[in-house]
Design an enzyme around this catalytic site. Structure first.
Site, PDB file in Angstrom:
ATOM      1  N   GLU A 139       0.808  -1.221   0.000  1.00  8.70           N
ATOM      2  CA  GLU A 139       0.000   0.000   0.000  1.00  8.70           C
ATOM      3  C   GLU A 139       0.839   1.268   0.000  1.00  8.70           C
ATOM      4  O   GLU A 139       0.348   2.339   0.345  1.00  8.70           O
ATOM      5  CB  GLU A 139      -0.923   0.003   1.225  1.00  8.70           C
ATOM      6  N   LYS A 164     -15.809  -2.021   3.111  1.00  7.44           N
ATOM      7  CA  LYS A 164     -15.114  -2.325   1.860  1.00  7.44           C
ATOM      8  C   LYS A 164     -16.159  -2.983   0.972  1.00  7.44           C
ATOM      9  O   LYS A 164     -16.505  -4.150   1.184  1.00  7.44           O
ATOM     10  CB  LYS A 164     -13.991  -3.335   2.105  1.00  7.44           C
TER      11      LYS A 164
HETATM   12  C1  2PG Z   1      -7.069  -4.188   5.547  1.00 10.81           C
HETATM   13  C2  2PG Z   1      -6.800  -4.059   4.079  1.00 10.81           C
HETATM   14  C3  2PG Z   1      -6.556  -2.696   3.552  1.00 10.81           C
HETATM   15  P1  2PG Z   1      -6.491  -6.077   2.491  1.00 10.81           P
HETATM   16  O1  2PG Z   1      -6.798  -5.224   6.157  1.00 10.81           O
HETATM   17  O2  2PG Z   1      -7.661  -3.290   6.123  1.00 10.81           O
HETATM   18  O3  2PG Z   1      -5.623  -1.944   4.257  1.00 10.81           O
HETATM   19  O4  2PG Z   1      -5.954  -5.031   3.595  1.00 10.81           O
HETATM   20  O5  2PG Z   1      -7.043  -5.289   1.379  1.00 10.81           O
HETATM   21  O6  2PG Z   1      -5.254  -6.856   2.111  1.00 10.81           O
HETATM   22  O7  2PG Z   1      -7.515  -6.919   3.159  1.00 10.81           O
HETATM   23 MG    MG Z   2      -7.980  -4.316   8.033  1.00  8.06          MG
END
Ligand code: 2PG
Ligand code: MG
Length: 415
Positions: free
Chosen positions: A201, A334
């Site tokens: 990231e 998300k």
């Molecule tokens: C998290 C995310 C984003 P990933 O754990 O919050 O920072 O990671 O997209 O790999 O789940």
């Molecule tokens: Mg997370």
């Protein structure tokens, strides 16, 4: 016929910021084109929907071009519910196994972009659940570890900066960039030989412990706070499911070379919140430990937001459970964890109603566009978790400045 009728839908395979295959969809509404690609997680929660059908991205592209395109043509896109209802009728599974959550996400977002263009309003207005638009506080990953970095990096996944009391979005954004820059200098000073390497990231990925990383970030945050004259907070995403060994029932810290029991993990989290004055703690425990989360919420009181990511996976039903158990005070949203934008919207609405801080978040593998910021503003996100540096992260941050121009730079969310 309304001008917001879907005229065409076409999918293709492209790549995300990590170089992984992903789906991109073009949707034509009236005379306007909307184009969107889906992100992907690496520290993926066990409760997330399937990203793709069996057969992967290629198969998803084929399903869109051969079947969904035909079904969606003629649907009125003036409301995203119409579009997602049509998709739901095709794939009735709760976990999107037939078409994939990323397919749904890319179609829904591309449609929303096209419809908003056609109507002549910004995307955040098309998808709004509130009229009281606020700019979310940017939460940025400064030092990374866990699954997002190589061996020897901090065991906790993300050490984060958040400009809590910035008077306006311009200074909020500047604060995170300055913290990132200064942290680089400190890492160089404290860890001779560090190459300034980055994780997925754009956060630094030094070979050091979580503790040392937090010491360095604390110093950087305090210095930038003094310089800019407002309070900047320090947060973490433990991403504890990545540390959890379910057979041994231990949290495995590879860099530190030790294992912690659940009780020791809770102690560690509480100790670090005090020592480093953390204001935000995401996924401090593995994704099924609702009671452990509740214990942490109870112990921390108002000291820090306890945010559920893998614990909830943006799922409204699980969110309701977590609220009942008082397991969280913040929620990661998300959209691709649930596929449907309407389900993410439901989660956002519940969290607003129940006084849970909504945190709209990127994934570690992102497309290069900045649309996520519009979702955050539309859904009353108080925090936008979108990283700091790297083109695909900066795109989201710059969008905060553009929306600020429209609604006022000082219209900033407060926690
Ligand atoms: C998290 C995310 C984003 P990933 O754990 O919050 O920072 O990671 O997209 O790999 O789940
Ligand atoms: Mg997370």
């Amino acid at each position: 016929m309304s001008e917001t009728i879907i005229r065409d839908v076409k999918a293709r395979l492209v790549y995300n910021s990590r170089g992984e295959e992903t789906i991109e969809v073009d949707v034509i509404v009236g005379r306007s084109l909307g184009r969107a690609a889906a992100p992907a997680g690496k520290s993926k929660g066990g409760k997330e929907v399937f990203y793709y059908p069996e057969g992967g991205v290629e198969e998803a592209v084929k399903i869109v071009n051969d079947n969904l395109s035909r079904i969606l043509k003629g649907v009125d896109a003036s409301n995203i519910v119409n579009v997602e209802d049509a998709l739901r009728r095709y794939d009735e599974s709760i976990d999107c196994r037939k078409i994939g959550g990323n397919t749904v996400f890319a179609i829904s977002l591309a449609t929303s972009i096209a419809a908003s263009k056609e109507i002549g309003i910004p995307l955040y207005k098309y998808l709004k659940i509130t009229d009281d638009f606020k700019l979310p506080l940017p939460l940025g990953n400064v030092i990374g570890g866990g699954k997002h970095a190589g061996r020897g990096a901090p065991d906790w996944q993300e050490l984060l900066s958040i400009p809590l009391e910035a008077p306006n979005i311009k200074l909020a954004v500047k604060a995170n960039f300055k913290v990132h820059e200064y942290t680089g200098k400190l890492l160089d000073k404290h860890l001779g030989g560090f190459t300034l390497g980055k994780g997925d990231e754009g956060a630094y990925a030094p070979t050091t412990t979580t503790e040392k990383g937090l010491e360095i970030l604390r110093e950087a945050v305090d210095k930038v706070s003094d310089e800019l004259g407002f309070k900047i907070g320090l947060g973490v995403d433990v991403a504890a499911s990545s540390l959890w060994d379910p057979r041994e029932k231990m949290y495995v810290y590879s860099t530190e070379g030790r294992k912690l029991t659940r009780e020791q993990q809770i102690e560690r989290v509480l100790e670090y919140v005090d020592r480093f004055n953390l204001c935000y703690v995401e996924d401090p425990l593995e994704e099924d430990d609702f009671d452990g989360f509740s214990e942490i919420v109870e112990s921390l009181k108002e000291k820090a937001i306890v945010c559920g990511d893998d614990l909830i996976a943006t799922n409204p039903a699980i969110l309701r459970e977590a609220i009942k158990k008082k397991s969280i005070t913040g929620l990661i949203i998300k959209p691709n964890q649930v596929g449907f934008l309407t389900r993410a919207i439901e989660a956002a609405e519940i969290s607003r109603r129940e006084n849970i801080v909504p945190v709209v978040s990127h994934r570690s593998g992102e497309p290069p566009e900045g649309y996520l910021t519009h979702l955050a503003v539309a859904w009353g996100g108080k925090i936008l978790k979108a990283g700091i540096v790297g083109g695909e992260r900066v795109a989201k941050i710059n969008e905060l400045l553009r929306i600020g121009e429209e609604i006022g730079f000082e219209k900033i969310a407060r926690l």
